[in-house]
Design an enzyme around this catalytic site. Structure first.
Site, mmCIF file in Angstrom:
data_model
loop_
_atom_site.group_PDB
_atom_site.id
_atom_site.type_symbol
_atom_site.label_atom_id
_atom_site.label_comp_id
_atom_site.label_asym_id
_atom_site.label_seq_id
_atom_site.Cartn_x
_atom_site.Cartn_y
_atom_site.Cartn_z
ATOM 1 N N ASP A 41 0.864 -1.175 0.000
ATOM 2 C CA ASP A 41 0.000 0.000 0.000
ATOM 3 C C ASP A 41 0.904 1.229 0.000
ATOM 4 O O ASP A 41 1.890 1.278 0.742
ATOM 5 C CB ASP A 41 -0.861 -0.010 1.266
ATOM 6 N N ASP A 90 -3.129 4.629 -2.309
ATOM 7 C CA ASP A 90 -4.215 5.194 -1.516
ATOM 8 C C ASP A 90 -4.672 6.549 -2.073
ATOM 9 O O ASP A 90 -3.825 7.417 -2.344
ATOM 10 C CB ASP A 90 -3.678 5.379 -0.084
ATOM 11 N N GLU A 97 -6.400 3.865 -5.946
ATOM 12 C CA GLU A 97 -7.713 4.063 -5.315
ATOM 13 C C GLU A 97 -8.212 5.442 -5.732
ATOM 14 O O GLU A 97 -7.538 6.444 -5.477
ATOM 15 C CB GLU A 97 -7.584 3.977 -3.791
ATOM 16 N N HIS A 115 -11.245 -3.284 3.208
ATOM 17 C CA HIS A 115 -11.140 -2.927 4.628
ATOM 18 C C HIS A 115 -11.937 -1.680 4.986
ATOM 19 O O HIS A 115 -12.020 -1.332 6.162
ATOM 20 C CB HIS A 115 -9.665 -2.721 4.977
ATOM 21 N N ASP A 116 -12.488 -0.986 3.996
ATOM 22 C CA ASP A 116 -13.277 0.223 4.263
ATOM 23 C C ASP A 116 -14.774 -0.018 4.079
ATOM 24 O O ASP A 116 -15.576 0.903 4.261
ATOM 25 C CB ASP A 116 -12.892 1.343 3.281
#
Ligand code: NOJ
Length: 559
Positions: A98, A199, A256, A329-330
């Protein structure tokens, strides 16, 4: 379109904090991941995406990085990381890191320096502005509630933080900063990692006028929208990154990109653009959101879902590559959100997996999805850990916008901790995740939702995923076939075809509990048919008309 290994791969996302604890401190770690590499090999995934493992004060569980070249103490050491990389590579599994470079932690040395004075060498690594009449420079809101600006008492200037105030935004206008980031990326790539998940990468370029945004719903602050997302300059930065770093390695990259449209996405992933391999779009994650976004009442509408997913499939055809996911995960657990996590948990988890893995794009599995892990309902807000959830609870209840019961009901549906409860390995204490006290409570359903019970059961969700992954490896059509939606207006069935040369893949999914009648459109003809996978036992040979059972899914290969 060119063939690439990352188009043919299946990615598995690990949220290290919640995956496996090896030392009893209640927090998942790198040695825990190493212990479970054989499990991942058995599943058959090609790439592991690790949510951030860097040094961090954990205001946002590692998405606030204080040192990009050190490992978070709770997760282990750099030696552990090197071992993980080597052990993964021994098993032919790649590692994608990430990359969180829209912001750093306020405890990063750069920010510690930046805050020291207006003339500090690092001042310009972050975004500092004067306030207006004792108010922040503009009305932009943080994604985690409240203003996106924080006053620094010392210099009496505000710094921008699109996320928590411990996540100051980096100033990509600054060339020296960009060079530092590129050098850091090269350092990881030289170590041998296989790619980056970037991210909120579409937020790194901000409109430099910092004008007010539009306020919606019951909000006080504005979503900066285009002023901080998909700004034209982001493409200059990504092309520079590509030239300086990415293009020199054979890696996988996924950005993302909240609020991106397919047209905008092509600017990031178009094959002649020299930016990224693919992006995570969010349109399907926002289905049914009201003006209050995810905390408003949301409903799932199959028609809207078909429209969005098909638009992405069609728009990128021959131009760029899709990423495929239904949770991460969100986001809440996919079986709770789009399926039925009760009576039809197993059937609906398999149906959703079939639906997703047969689409065109690279599928992402979020840890626990492959065993049908579900959302959780903790009685008290005090059992929740996620900063977004805690801030929203405070914001909504203090402003009287929702009663505690109302906001809790939204948290049960959409809160991020749904996805972050510890992985359920077996029926032992704490689901086998830790010998200690888990940092976030375990979902109590681990007595019947756990990996151990599924490995040896040929009808388990785990073994179904394994088969889906193998099918992709053995059938090029699943990777490269062209998508067409069929039965567009059917209220219950989502069906589509994929075409490659003289073959057709026919994917039929009932998204509901009640039975549904499938009628094969007359333009789909074939001489031979083969059932590749199904979540029920199929006894009839007939496919022209099928009475689909609750959440039934079937995939046929027609020639
Ligand atoms: C997106 C990440 O997925 C999320 O977990 C994080 O809170 C924000 N970006 C800020 O880094």
């Amino acid at each position: 379109m060119t063939k690439y290994w990352w188009k043919e791969s299946v990615v598995y996302q690990i949220y290290p904090r919640s995956f496996k604890d090896s030392n009893g401190d209640g927090i998942g770690d790198l040695r825990g991941i190493i212990e479970k590499l054989d499990y991942l090999k058995e599943l058959g995934v090609d790439v592991l995406w690790l949510s951030p493992v860097y040094e961090s004060p954990n205001d946002d569980n590692g998405y606030d990085i204080s040192n990009y070249q050190c490992i978070m103490k709770e997760f282990g050491t750099m030696e552990d990381f090197d071992l993980l990389l080597a052990e993964a590579h021994n098993r032919k599994i790649k590692i994608m890191m990430d990359l969180v470079v829209n912001h750093s932690s306020d405890e990063h040395q750069w920010f510690v320096e930046s805050k020291k004075s207006k003339t500090n060498k690092y001042r310009d690594y972050y975004i500092w502005r004067e306030g207006k009449d004792n108010l922040p420079p503009n009305n932009w809101g943080s994604c985690f509630s409240g203003s996106a600006w924080e006053l620094d008492p010392k210099s009496q200037m505000y710094f921008l933080h699109l996320f928590s105030k411990k996540q100051p935004d980096l100033n990509w206008e600054n060339e020296t900063l960009r060079k530092e980031i590129f050098d850091m990326m090269k350092w990881w790539l030289e170590k041998g990692i296989d790619g980056f998940r970037m991210d909120v990468i579409n937020m790194i370029a901000k409109d430099q006028n910092f004008t007010d945004g539009i306020v919606s719903g019951s909000n006080i602050y504005a979503d900066p929208g285009k002023l901080s997302k998909n700004h034209p300059k982001v493409h200059d930065y990504l092309q520079e990154m590509n030239k300086e770093v990415l293009s020199n390695y054979d890696i996988i990259t996924v950005g993302e990109t909240p609020d991106v449209t397919p047209e905008e996405a092509i600017e990031y992933v178009g094959e002649n653009r020299n930016e990224l391999n693919m992006v995570f779009q969010f349109e399907h994650m926002g289905i049914g959101d009201g003006p209050d976004g995810k905390w408003g009442e949301t409903t799932f509408e199959l028609k809207a879902f078909k429209g969005i997913m098909s638009k992405w499939q069609v728009s990128l055809e021959g131009k760029g590559w899709n990423s495929l996911y239904l949770n991460n995960h969100d986001q809440p657990r996919m079986v709770s959100r789009f399926g039925n996590d009760n009576k039809y948990r197993i059937e609906s988890a398999k149906m959703l997996a079939t639906y997703l893995h047969m689409l065109k794009g690279t599928p992402y599995i979020y840890q626990g999805e492959e065993i049908g892990m579900t959302n959780v309902k903790f009685d008290s807000i005090h059992d929740y850990q996620d900063i977004e959830t805690l801030n929203a609870y405070k914001d909504y209840t203090e402003n009287g916008k929702k009663s505690p019961a109302e906001i809790m009901s939204s948290i049960y549906k959409r809160g991020r901790d749904n996805a972050r409860t510890p992985f359920q390995w077996n029926t032992k204490k704490n689901a086998g995740f830790t010998e200690g006290t888990p940092w976030l409570k375990v979902n109590p359903n681990y007595d019947y939702v756990n990996a151990e019970s599924q490995l040896g059961d040929k009808n388990s969700i785990f073994n179904y995923y394994k088969k889906l992954i193998q099918l992709r490896k053995n059938n090029e059509i699943i990777v490269y076939g062209e998508y067409t939606l069929i039965l567009e207006n059917h209220p219950q069935i989502y069906a589509y075809t994929r075409k490659l040369e003289n073959k057709t893949l026919l994917v039929i999914c009932n998204f509901f509990e009640s039975c549904a009648k499938f009628v094969l459109p007359s333009n789909i003809t074939y001489d031979h048919k083969e059932l590749l996978i199904s979540n029920y036992i199929i006894t009839s040979e007939v496919i022209d008309e099928i009475e689909l059972r609750a959440y039934e899914a079937r995939v046929y290969l027609l020639k």
